[in-house]
Design a protein around this motif. Structure first.
Motif, short mmCIF file in Angstrom:
data_model
loop_
_atom_site.label_atom_id
_atom_site.label_comp_id
_atom_site.label_asym_id
_atom_site.label_seq_id
_atom_site.Cartn_x
_atom_site.Cartn_y
_atom_site.Cartn_z
N SER A 82 -6.54 16.79 -18.29
CA SER A 82 -5.45 17.75 -18.47
C SER A 82 -5.76 19.02 -17.67
N ASN A 106 -6.34 21.66 -14.92
CA ASN A 106 -6.76 21.50 -13.53
C ASN A 106 -7.26 20.09 -13.25
N ILE A 157 -4.24 17.82 -12.76
CA ILE A 157 -3.61 18.01 -11.45
C ILE A 157 -4.40 17.29 -10.36
N ASP A 182 -4.05 13.45 -10.76
CA ASP A 182 -2.72 12.98 -10.33
C ASP A 182 -2.62 12.93 -8.81
N GLU A 183 -3.21 13.90 -8.14
CA GLU A 183 -3.16 13.91 -6.68
C GLU A 183 -4.00 12.78 -6.10
N ARG A 221 -13.20 20.01 -6.73
CA ARG A 221 -12.11 20.62 -7.48
C ARG A 221 -12.39 20.77 -8.97
#
Length: 432
Positions: A36, A38, A41, A44-45, A339
């Protein structure tokens, strides 16, 4: 009967989420995950990139479905499996609390059965998921417990991160701060260790120690508590109480990162996976430092255990194999590590120029890898039933010792009894 109705209700809700489970579309590989914020995100990328490249070429579509925290994912997997294994996702991202259930399940597909080459995966990450059945899952989001500290404050006081808990107790009064009325406005440390942290504080003792037998459950279902008769939990409590008795240890079990970011505590313990979030939350108010976890004592040389999670497979086919190989590929693990703060599980990153440049620019990210490499790979997380309940039980006993003056021997005995009862109940229910 009531339990069956609850399981059925959960199954029906899951059926809607999975859009028919494994059988509806052969091109879809469904992943239930717990990423969930960051992390979500970034994940998902990574999924979108697969779908637009490899997936498009090979007629594979990853359907990533967020299912809540890691324990929620496990609960939903077990509920689906209890009713109809065809409703399971092809892959589920689970953490160590799921390992015992997965090891004893008949619906798990092992990486060896999929024919996945794991030679490029970090040895410690492999060891963390090794069981009597072999490797249970493919490591994906590997993390390490870190000591986070306000480096700006430490530097201003001429202090280094402590190497042992006794070292920490010596400098705690220097890190703490009080107002004119004697109220503490800054603690030296905030938090209460639980199972994850104790994996290091106990596991590192004497070079290698286990909390329960069967190598913390990795070589078989555990049946016996070891931390009482071997004195390792008592040893930890003695040194931890010494730190608490300085008056600058804040016994809170939630909101620790918030206190740290606000400067109301000088340090904390947290997973390396939190690193990006912590740095962003601090927002430049001070420099965030990371260091090895302080040792319980000078003889606790074993290091830390791998945390995080892995991808568990429930379908044996080439599409699942392709997806799992993609998730641990060098490029994906590079993006994921940069990331998030998770350690890359692909060893090719050790010599990857882009990753090394990233570490040079962000030295806080390097510590987790250095600490893991320096650790005994046999220092592993503990696989026990009722894992989340026991997690909180450890915190309760630590607070009983520090705040209420409960004798250490009694706290150790009571904690050992709690864990032993869970082991006995699991053995009885599973006819072990």
């Amino acid at each position: 009967m009531k339990k069956a109705i609850i399981v059925l209700a959960m199954f029906l809700s899951l059926a809607g989420l999975t859009a028919g489970g494994n059988a509806e579309d052969d091109s879809v590989v469904t992943i239930w995950h717990s990423n969930s914020g960051n992390l979500g995100i970034a994940f998902d990328e990574i999924v979108d990139n697969f779908n637009n490249t490899i997936g498009k070429e090979q007629d594979i579509v990853i359907e990533a479905i967020y299912q809540g925290a890691a324990n929620d994912v496990l609960t939903k997997v077990k509920a689906a499996a209890a009713v109809d294994t065809s409703t399971l996702p092809q892959i589920a991202q689970l953490d160590a609390t799921a390992a015992l259930d997965m090891m004893n399940s008949d619906y798990l597909v092992l990486p060896s059965e999929l024919g996945i080459d794991t030679s490029s995966i970090m040895p410690s990450a492999i060891e963390s998921l090794m069981s009597e059945r072999g490797l249970l899952a493919i490591p994906f989001n590997a993390s390490s417990l870190l000591f986070y500290y306000n480096k700006t404050l430490f530097d201003s006081l001429g202090l280094e991160a402590p190497e042992t808990l006794d070292d920490f107790a010596e400098i705690a009064p220097l890190l703490g701060e009080k107002d004119n009325n004697g109220n503490i406005t800054r603690y030296a440390f905030a938090g209460v260790p639980a199972t994850y942290e104790l994996g290091a504080f106990i596991g590192a003792q004497n070079g290698l120690s286990y909390m329960v037998n069967e190598e913390n459950g990795h070589t078989g279902t555990p049946t016996e508590v070891l931390f009482e008769k071997e004195g390792t939990f008592a040893e930890f409590l003695e040194h931890w109480k010494g730190l608490y008795d300085t008056g600058y240890l804040n016994n809170i079990t939630s909101g620790v990162s918030t206190e740290f970011a606000a400067g109301r505590t000088a340090s904390m313990l947290a997973s390396s996976s939190n690193l990006s979030t912590v740095i962003n939350t601090v927002g430049g108010r001070f420099e965030v430092g990371t260091a090895f976890v302080p040792k319980t004592n000078e003889e606790a040389t074993g290091g830390v255990n791998i945390g995080g999670g892995a991808m568990f497979a429930f379908s044996n086919n080439e599409k699942v194999k392709t997806v799992l190989e993609y998730l641990v590929s060098e490029s994906v693990q590079l993006e994921w590590a940069e990331r998030t703060g998770y350690m890359p599980v692909n060893t090719a990153l050790y010599a990857n120029e882009e990753y090394q440049e990233f570490l040079d620019s962000n030295p806080q990210f390097r510590v987790a890898m250095e600490q893991t490499i320096a650790s005994n790979p046999k220092v592993t997380g503990v696989w026990i039933p009722s894992a989340y309940q026991i997690y909180y039980s450890f915190q309760s006993e630590i607070r009983n010792v520090t705040e209420k003056g409960k004798p250490i021997d009694q706290a150790v005995h009571d904690m050992a009894e709690t864990v032993q009862n869970a082991l006995d109940e699991y053995a009885s229910q599973n006819l072990i």
